[in-house]
Design an enzyme around this catalytic site. Structure first.
Site, PDB file in Angstrom:
ATOM      1  N   ARG A 189      -4.153  -5.157   4.449  1.00 10.48           N
ATOM      2  CA  ARG A 189      -2.748  -4.764   4.596  1.00 10.48           C
ATOM      3  C   ARG A 189      -2.473  -4.219   5.994  1.00 10.48           C
ATOM      4  O   ARG A 189      -1.411  -4.477   6.572  1.00 10.48           O
ATOM      5  CB  ARG A 189      -2.371  -3.731   3.525  1.00 10.48           C
ATOM      6  N   LYS A 291       3.257  -1.029   6.253  1.00  9.51           N
ATOM      7  CA  LYS A 291       3.102   0.427   6.250  1.00  9.51           C
ATOM      8  C   LYS A 291       3.261   0.979   7.662  1.00  9.51           C
ATOM      9  O   LYS A 291       2.384   1.662   8.198  1.00  9.51           O
ATOM     10  CB  LYS A 291       1.750   0.806   5.643  1.00  9.51           C
ATOM     11  N   GLU A 327      12.097   0.813  -4.151  1.00  8.62           N
ATOM     12  CA  GLU A 327      10.943   1.717  -4.253  1.00  8.62           C
ATOM     13  C   GLU A 327      11.414   3.142  -4.445  1.00  8.62           C
ATOM     14  O   GLU A 327      12.558   3.486  -4.153  1.00  8.62           O
ATOM     15  CB  GLU A 327      10.098   1.680  -2.966  1.00  8.62           C
TER      16      GLU A 327
END
Length: 407
Positions: A189, A291, A327
């Site tokens: 990721r 992220k 989210e």
């Protein structure tokens, strides 16, 4: 040594590491989903069978003579919250633009030096989503004062300014073995995020090895079984000096750790969410699906307001239709109706959570129908259960959701 085997739910393989230096502690890296807190009374949690007793155990292959008694850090393990505790070592590795990361090293946890014009503080790599209202120039100006004096490796303006970060945990089990949860997924990721941000990234092998070394070096800070976990924070930032809008000429990869307890003040009790319909966490075409550090600065205003009103956190809607779930501030959300579990699809504005992925894998093996799709906010009114997942929150049941004043 390394051993592989199929675990519950078919979640890849496990890794077993014996330290390459004179330290006989065994470090285990299983990739099965671990239920590392007391099960709630919610029926879905029981049906998923993710309690300690139901999780397939992974035994260390090292002999008992290859173990030592670990002297734990002298802190009160019963009072751990989700806050920073200074530990012993951090991992440090650098790379020039267009190059590759060289062999890193462990350093005593402490301060790092950065130029005031470091890419992480100015334009280098990071924040974009226009819904976030985050001003990179303001962040750079605020942080200059501490930069010239040297900055702590976890100063908030850096950790939430520009760059990429990851989060994973280490857990202590019986016999002092230490487990990591799917670290190679975090490595992949970070590489995906680095590509989006025009940043070089450590290889997956470099990432996982660095995490292992950092955990071993700080093993006395891994809480006793059942008392919490060791939170691991890999951080990738543009550390080279740059004035114009361009990728930084140098990059730094850091890992630091801290023992933590529960993320929410409610502990294992159900949390209370409020749906935010004015501010948005991410926008299509932005960086909500990786992220990057700035994504989290954008939620602080709405989150602070929600907490001031007694809510645990904020549930965000999409920025286009303002109708579909995205989210919670730092975790993914699931909606349960009968034997169907629905969660917002990954389409560039939602982080592909590793706990999210694991829950989906396990739920399907348990006979649930899992749907990754657009989930309308109105579906919350008819849901049997709602829960959140993430590295920090693990699996948190939702007790109430307030939308447009209706609870």
């Amino acid at each position: 040594m390394e051993s592989s085997g199929v675990l519950a739910g078919g979640l890849h393989t496990k890794h077993i590491l014996s330290p390459p230096y004179n330290n006989p502690t065994t470090l285990l890296f299983p990739t099965s989903t671990q239920r590392l807190f007391s099960p709630s009374s919610l029926k879905l949690h029981n049906q998923l069978s993710l309690t300690h007793s139901a999780t397939r155990s992974v035994a260390a292959t090292a002999s008992s003579t290859a173990r030592e008694t670990i002297e734990l850090a002298d802190i009160c393990w019963d009072d751990l919250g989700f806050g920073l505790v200074d530990t012993d070592y951090m991992y440090y590795m650098k790379c020039s633009s267009g190059g590759s990361f060289s062999k890193g090293e462990l350093r005593r946890f402490g301060k790092i030096e950065l130029s005031p014009s470091a890419g992480v503080l100015n334009y280098g790599q990071g924040v974009v989503d226009d819904g976030g209202k985050f001003d990179a120039k303001d962040a750079a100006e605020e942080v200059l004062v501490v930069v010239v004096l040297k900055v702590l490796s976890v100063v908030m303006m850096i950790v939430y300014g520009q760059g990429l970060f990851e989060g994973l945990k280490a857990y202590r089990r019986e016999g002092d073995s230490i487990l990591l949860f799917r670290p190679e997924e975090n490595a992949l990721r970070m590489r995906m995020g680095a590509e989006r941000m025009c940043m070089p990234s450590p290889t997956a092998d470099q990432f996982v090895e660095a995490v292992k070394l950092t955990v071993l070096a700080n093993k006395r800070w891994v809480p006793p079984q059942g008392k919490g976990s060791l939170y691991i924070r890999p951080l990738l930032m543009g550390s080279g000096a740059v004035l114009g809008l361009a990728p930084a000429p140098e990059y730094t990869f850091l890992i630091y750790v801290s023992p933590v307890g529960n993320y929410f003040k409610e502990g294992l009790a159900p949390i209370n969410l409020v749906v935010e319909n004015e501010f948005h966490r991410a926008a299509p075409g932005g960086t909500g699906g990786i992220k990057t550090i700035g994504n989290y600065a954008s939620v602080l205003k709405a989150q602070s307001a929600a907490k001031a009103k007694g809510y645990s956190d904020v549930l965000y809607l999409d920025s286009v239709q303002k109708r579909y779930l995205e989210e919670v501030s730092s975790c993914n959300v699931f909606v349960v109706k009968g034997k169907t579990i629905s969660t917002p699809a990954i389409k560039g504005t939602i982080l592909p959570g590793i706990t999210r992925k694991s829950i989906i894998d396990v739920a399907r093996t348990q006979g649930f129908q899992v749907e990754e799709r657009l989930v309308a906010v109105e579906e919350l009114l008819d849901a049997d259960e709602v829960f959140c997942t993430g590295t920090a929150v693990v699996v948190s049941p939702v007790g109430s959701i307030t939308y447009l004043g209706k609870r």
